[in-house]
Write an enzyme that holds these catalytic residues in place. Structure first.
Site, PDB file in Angstrom:
ATOM      1  N   LEU A  93       6.576   3.284   1.771  1.00  0.00           N
ATOM      2  CA  LEU A  93       7.504   2.157   1.855  1.00  0.00           C
ATOM      3  C   LEU A  93       8.603   2.384   2.881  1.00  0.00           C
ATOM      4  CD1 LEU A  93       7.817   1.498  -1.972  1.00  0.00           C
ATOM      5  CD2 LEU A  93       6.257   0.423  -0.340  1.00  0.00           C
ATOM      6  N   HIS A 147       9.236  -3.377   3.418  1.00  0.00           N
ATOM      7  CA  HIS A 147       8.799  -3.567   2.028  1.00  0.00           C
ATOM      8  C   HIS A 147      10.006  -3.840   1.121  1.00  0.00           C
ATOM      9  CE1 HIS A 147       5.618  -0.664   3.555  1.00  0.00           C
ATOM     10  NE2 HIS A 147       4.873  -1.661   3.135  1.00  0.00           N
ATOM     11  N   MET A 188       0.838  -1.204   0.000  1.00  0.00           N
ATOM     12  CA  MET A 188       0.000   0.000   0.000  1.00  0.00           C
ATOM     13  C   MET A 188       0.877   1.259   0.000  1.00  0.00           C
ATOM     14  SD  MET A 188      -3.376  -0.887   2.155  1.00  0.00           S
ATOM     15  CE  MET A 188      -2.722  -0.548   3.765  1.00  0.00           C
TER      16      MET A 188
HETATM   17  P1  AMP Z   1       1.481  -2.915   3.472  1.00  0.00           P
HETATM   18  O1  AMP Z   1       2.008  -1.878   2.527  1.00  0.00           O
HETATM   19  O2  AMP Z   1       1.487  -2.507   4.888  1.00  0.00           O
HETATM   20  O3  AMP Z   1       0.177  -3.494   2.992  1.00  0.00           O
HETATM   21  O4  AMP Z   1       2.526  -4.102   3.388  1.00  0.00           O
HETATM   22  C1  AMP Z   1       2.910  -4.688   2.175  1.00  0.00           C
HETATM   23  C2  AMP Z   1       3.708  -5.930   2.440  1.00  0.00           C
HETATM   24  O5  AMP Z   1       4.871  -5.610   3.201  1.00  0.00           O
HETATM   25  C3  AMP Z   1       2.926  -6.964   3.267  1.00  0.00           C
HETATM   26  O6  AMP Z   1       3.209  -8.267   2.783  1.00  0.00           O
HETATM   27  C4  AMP Z   1       3.470  -6.742   4.657  1.00  0.00           C
HETATM   28  O7  AMP Z   1       3.368  -7.888   5.474  1.00  0.00           O
HETATM   29  C5  AMP Z   1       4.921  -6.417   4.339  1.00  0.00           C
HETATM   30  N1  AMP Z   1       5.532  -5.722   5.475  1.00  0.00           N
HETATM   31  C6  AMP Z   1       5.082  -4.597   6.106  1.00  0.00           C
HETATM   32  N2  AMP Z   1       5.872  -4.273   7.148  1.00  0.00           N
HETATM   33  C7  AMP Z   1       6.853  -5.227   7.176  1.00  0.00           C
HETATM   34  C8  AMP Z   1       7.990  -5.470   8.026  1.00  0.00           C
HETATM   35  N3  AMP Z   1       8.264  -4.675   9.063  1.00  0.00           N
HETATM   36  N4  AMP Z   1       8.761  -6.538   7.766  1.00  0.00           N
HETATM   37  C9  AMP Z   1       8.484  -7.362   6.724  1.00  0.00           C
HETATM   38  N5  AMP Z   1       7.446  -7.187   5.891  1.00  0.00           N
HETATM   39  C10 AMP Z   1       6.633  -6.140   6.109  1.00  0.00           C
END
Ligand code: AMP
Length: 287
Positions: free
Chosen positions: A33, A37, A30
């Site tokens: 970043l 990410h 989303m």
């Molecule tokens: P989001 O943009 O929050 O929807 O996250 C996108 C992807 O990044 C999802 O698969 C999340 O689980 C992953 N993600 C978000 N924060 C972290 C983190 N701290 N460590 C690893 N992956 C993450």
């Protein structure tokens, strides 16, 4: 990096790559970043010929009182970071392009993951959230048709919901669930951390600390899950403004546990100021 806003354009580009025999690693996000990410993108680059990232703040996974409108959208900074990690394609659709304007009088098709996975933990506090996530991820998979898709274990329940969906619906891809990336002091990286004031940022540390303590005590042979949970809750309540949950669950079924099992996960969700934070640790118990 090629930036594509149109879903059918993105689908055609991905199809061309597949026809050329290239493997595609796909990272749905989303935006806003951070290193969490970027670790997924680096892994996608390592394991595939091409890395494709999507940035889409999906309206259907936000509740009416949640932060959809004010969710951070730093598009310029995001694309700068993605270029640094050598992303090949960035898909950035609008909500209209993803869901179409309301031209049909019939409601759209949705993915309905099993109740055991979506009515617990975050699902209890965010009704409809995981249906929204599963549906948009299914749509994104159908557009990208990746060979591998990368998700973070930071969003543990989401990772389980998507794994189950991909298996049950025979989705032809490999899911790669990657470890949570943390700040040096333990705080799990999250796009929502940028909402935290310095004082709230310090209070937020209680979440990882409580989870690490549970992990260490279980590693050292502790078997009384109710006690671990009660003590953890007490500490969370002391520092957070409210606590949605602290649970120790079966790592796959997400059912709440009283007795230890070989594969367990401890998860927590709290509110610090107006920011909702989630975190989890995977537990391994001593035989
Ligand atoms: P989001 O943009 O929050 O929807 O996250 C996108 C992807 O990044 C999802 O698969 C999340 O689980 C992953 N993600 C978000 N924060 C972290 C983190 N701290 N460590 C690893 N992956 C993450």
């Amino acid at each position: 990096m090629i930036i594509i806003p149109g879903p059918s354009h993105f689908q055609k580009e991905m199809e061309k790559l597949r026809k050329k025999g290239k493997t595609i690693g796909f990272v749905p996000t989303m935006g806003a970043l951070h290193e969490g990410h970027l670790s997924l993108v680096r892994q996608a680059k390592k394991e595939n010929d091409v890395a494709a990232v999507s940035i889409f703040v999906n309206p259907t996974q936000f509740g009416p009182k949640e932060d959809f409108k004010k969710y951070p959208r730093p598009a310029f900074e995001d694309s700068r970071l993605l270029k640094i990690v050598k992303t090949d394609y960035l898909f950035m659709p609008s909500a209209d392009a993803m869901y179409g304007r309301a031209t049909h009088r019939v409601a759209p098709t949705n993915v309905e993951p099993p109740a055991n996975l979506v009515n617990v933990l975050c699902g209890k506090f965010r009704p409809g959230h995981f249906q929204g996530v599963a549906t948009v991820v299914a749509k994104l998979f159908n557009l990208a048709k990746p060979h591998r898709a990368y998700f973070g274990l930071k969003d543990y329940q989401q990772a389980m919901v998507i794994s189950k969906m991909a298996a049950d619906l025979n989705m032809d891809l490999q899911l790669r669930l990657m470890p949570t990336v943390r700040e040096k002091d333990g705080l799990a990286m999250s796009s929502r951390n940028r909402y935290l004031s310095p004082a709230d940022r310090r209070r937020a540390l209680v979440v990882s600390q409580v989870l690490f303590e549970i992990r260490d005590r279980i590693k050292n042979g502790s078997k009384d899950l109710s006690k671990l949970r009660a003590e953890g809750l007490k500490r969370l309540k002391k520092y957070a403004d409210s606590v949605d949950y602290l649970e120790i669950v079966d790592a796959l079924t997400l059912e709440s546990l009283k007795e230890p099992r070989p594969r367990m996960t401890a998860l927590a969700a709290v509110r610090i100021g107006n920011t909702r934070l989630i975190d989890n640790v995977i537990l391994t118990s001593r035989k």
